[in-house]
Design an enzyme around this catalytic site. Structure first.
Site, PDB file in Angstrom:
ATOM      1  N   HIS A   1     -22.134  52.594  14.296  1.00  0.00           N
ATOM      2  CA  HIS A   1     -22.768  53.063  15.579  1.00  0.00           C
ATOM      3  C   HIS A   1     -21.809  53.686  16.532  1.00  0.00           C
ATOM      4  O   HIS A   1     -20.693  53.386  16.700  1.00  0.00           O
ATOM      5  CB  HIS A   1     -23.600  51.751  16.183  1.00  0.00           C
ATOM      6  CG  HIS A   1     -22.741  50.757  16.659  1.00  0.00           C
ATOM      7  ND1 HIS A   1     -23.187  49.491  16.529  1.00  0.00           N
ATOM      8  CD2 HIS A   1     -21.836  50.805  17.642  1.00  0.00           C
ATOM      9  CE1 HIS A   1     -22.274  48.756  17.114  1.00  0.00           C
ATOM     10  NE2 HIS A   1     -21.474  49.575  17.824  1.00  0.00           N
TER      11      HIS A   1
ATOM     12  N   ASP B   1     -24.857  52.648  27.258  1.00  0.00           N
ATOM     13  CA  ASP B   1     -25.926  51.931  26.830  1.00  0.00           C
ATOM     14  C   ASP B   1     -26.135  50.731  27.728  1.00  0.00           C
ATOM     15  O   ASP B   1     -25.198  50.305  28.385  1.00  0.00           O
ATOM     16  CB  ASP B   1     -25.897  51.654  25.658  1.00  0.00           C
ATOM     17  CG  ASP B   1     -24.364  51.274  25.133  1.00  0.00           C
ATOM     18  OD1 ASP B   1     -23.649  50.868  25.893  1.00  0.00           O
ATOM     19  OD2 ASP B   1     -24.269  51.443  23.831  1.00  0.00           O
TER      20      ASP B   1
END
Ligand code: PGA
Length: 238
Positions: free
Chosen positions: A137, A66
């Protein structure tokens, strides 16, 4: 299926992860490594670099999970800078053997499509390393992200921004990120997730024993056939 490997402490976690990654990487002719960022993998990368020293890793190609929207690869707060410093430089992997997110891409949605295409073109991820977020997450797939999600743009939660605050000093905090999706992670042939420290005890329990739902995205890993979860005693027992 999750294979839980229990280790004593953070140091043993790093050594165990490095042993596992080293044997995977060195027994293949081509290896696509999905690299995680965050605090936990830093020592594992260091231990891996010790094992790799002097060996050419020309057959390894790296991706990362990410990136913050708007952040360039040269921004020291970026995950690209992290991967350069903790993975590519110590392992002697050329930047031409890595496809890292371009946080400052002019069209973030197009960057997501390009990122998925790059993973496909390279032949898929052989091993995806992950950390576990306090709110469940994985990558920046925050609670509520569906299991069939591919790379996408997400709004960061307060919990995640607080968890990453120490890396974000020195500039305006980002509000959004680019992340591979849960389905992208689940398509990896193998997953290695590293969980360390007392603050992760409740998240680890939910990962292993909670209900499987998008309320806690890491729980979806229980649907994957090959997950190695390396956790230390502090994370397991609190
Ligand atoms: P950490 O991060 O390794 O810094 O605890 C894990 C994550 O939030 O993905």
């Amino acid at each position: 299926m999750i294979n839980l490997v229990q280790v004593h402490d953070a140091n043993q976690l790093a050594e165990t992860a490095a042993d596992h990654l080293f044997s995977l990487i060195t027994t293949r002719n081509r290896f696509n490594l999905g690299c995680a960022t965050g605090t936990t993998p830093v020592s594992a990368y260091k231990a891996l670099a010790k094992r790799v020293r002097g060996r050419a890793l020309d057959h390894v190609f790296c991706f990362n999970l990410d990136e913050y929207v708007g952040m360039s690869k040269t921004d020291p707060r970026s995950f690209a800078a992290y991967i350069q410093a903790h993975v590519l430089d110590p392992l002697g992997i050329s930047p031409t053997h890595a496809r890292l997110w371009q946080g400052d891409a002019p069209d973030p949605v197009a960057e997501c499509q390009a990122y998925e295409a790059a993973i496909r073109k390279q032949g898929g991820i052989d091993c995806q390393i992950l950390g576990l977020g306090l709110n469940g997450h994985i990558a920046f797939n925050e609670p509520g992200t569906p299991e069939d999600s591919r790379s996408h743009v997400i709004q960061l939660t307060t919990s995640t921004l607080e968890q990453n605050a120490m890396y974000l000093a020195g500039g305006a905090p980002p509000t959004h990120a680019l992340t591979i999706g849960i389905a992208t992670i689940m398509a990896a042939r193998e997953i290695v997730i590293l969980v360390s420290g007392i603050k992760k005890t409740s998240a680890l329990d939910r990962l292993c024993n909670g209900s499987i739902s998008s309320a806690f995205p890491a729980s979806f890993l229980r649907h994957h056939p090959r997950v190695t979860l390396i956790a230390d005693q502090a994370a397991i027992n609190g």
